[in-house]
Design an enzyme around this catalytic site. Structure first.
Site, short mmCIF file in Angstrom:
data_model
loop_
_atom_site.label_atom_id
_atom_site.label_comp_id
_atom_site.label_asym_id
_atom_site.label_seq_id
_atom_site.Cartn_x
_atom_site.Cartn_y
_atom_site.Cartn_z
N GLU A 38 -3.23 17.02 74.22
CA GLU A 38 -3.63 16.61 72.87
C GLU A 38 -4.58 17.66 72.30
O GLU A 38 -5.60 17.96 72.90
CB GLU A 38 -4.31 15.24 72.91
CG GLU A 38 -4.96 14.82 71.60
CD GLU A 38 -3.99 14.85 70.42
OE1 GLU A 38 -4.34 15.48 69.39
OE2 GLU A 38 -2.90 14.26 70.52
N ASP A 98 6.02 14.05 71.59
CA ASP A 98 5.76 13.27 70.37
C ASP A 98 4.71 14.03 69.57
O ASP A 98 3.53 13.65 69.52
CB ASP A 98 5.29 11.86 70.72
CG ASP A 98 5.11 10.97 69.50
OD1 ASP A 98 5.41 11.43 68.38
OD2 ASP A 98 4.65 9.82 69.65
N ASP A 155 -3.55 22.92 72.47
CA ASP A 155 -2.24 22.99 71.85
C ASP A 155 -1.19 23.03 72.95
O ASP A 155 -1.31 23.83 73.90
CB ASP A 155 -2.16 24.24 70.98
CG ASP A 155 -0.77 24.48 70.44
OD1 ASP A 155 -0.34 23.74 69.54
OD2 ASP A 155 -0.10 25.41 70.95
#
Length: 217
Positions: free
Chosen positions: A89, A139, A121
């Site tokens: 994240e 996602d 990242d």
């Protein structure tokens, strides 16, 4: 008369402004004025993880790209199948919210002993590690055809798929969440990874959410 969403927290990050808002017990995340996600559903995010874990053996190493509001992580942590769960994240602020207002939606799983949160990242981190995973669940933003940040678009192109493939163990699976069907992306996925299954989840308005599940050939 509809009530207005209340701002719970606001933060300025390297990618701009991130806002957490609450309305009637649910939360939504706004990035630079653009709606990113909310806590009102979650069926397709849970399916993303469930379908991937159903396709791999017990003791699986799972990578989730994107913490979001936590539905995917909660589904993973509720399963006994993964031995290790890594979540990538980019926003430290969002991770922090999961130790606060969003914690119930991720079921407190950021503190599960099997879980490691990598605050980075995803693409950058994958280029610096030699780890491999039995399942990767992607996602990021809203899927291949609607990325909030231009830098994420490359993850859905051939180079990004090649990078993901390099981190899949033999027999591994890549599951990808999308806000709508993307036939062109499904073709790229099949060409880069292997046979693709398309799973659709109806939503109250608009096109169904889609989960693409590709098995490494």
């Amino acid at each position: 008369m509809n009530s207005a969403a209340a701002t719970v927290e606001r933060a300025v990050t390297e990618r701009g402004e991130l806002v957490l808002r609450e309305l009637d017990g649910h939360y939504e995340v706004i990035s630079n004025g653009v709606f990113l996600m909310d806590t009102r559903a979650g069926q397709s995010e849970r399916l993303l993880v469930r379908a991937a874990l159903d396709a791999v053996p017990d003791g699986a190493r799972l990578l989730i790209g994107g913490l979001g509001v936590g539905f995917s992580l909660a589904e993973a942590a509720a399963s006994a199948r993964p031995a290790r769960i890594t979540v990538a994240e980019i926003e430290p602020v969002l991770v922090g919210w999961h130790r606060g207002p969003l914690g119930r939606f991720s079921a407190g799983a950021v503190d599960d002993p099997r879980v490691r949160v990598v605050t980075a990242d995803l693409t950058t981190w994958l280029r610096t590690t030699d780890e491999v995973f039995d399942a990767i669940c992607l996602d990021i933003d809203n899927g291949p055809d609607w990325t909030v940040f231009d830098t994420n678009a490359a993850l859905y192109q051939h180079d990004g798929l090649d990078l993901l493939r390099a981190h899949l163990a033999p027999g591994g699976v890549l599951a990808v969440w999308s806000a709508a069907e993307s036939p062109a992306y499904a073709e790229r996925l099949a060409a880069s990874i292997g046979p693709v299954e398309t799973l659709r989840v109806p939503v109250p308005r608009g096109e169904p959410d889609v989960v693409y599940l590709a098995r490494l050939r």
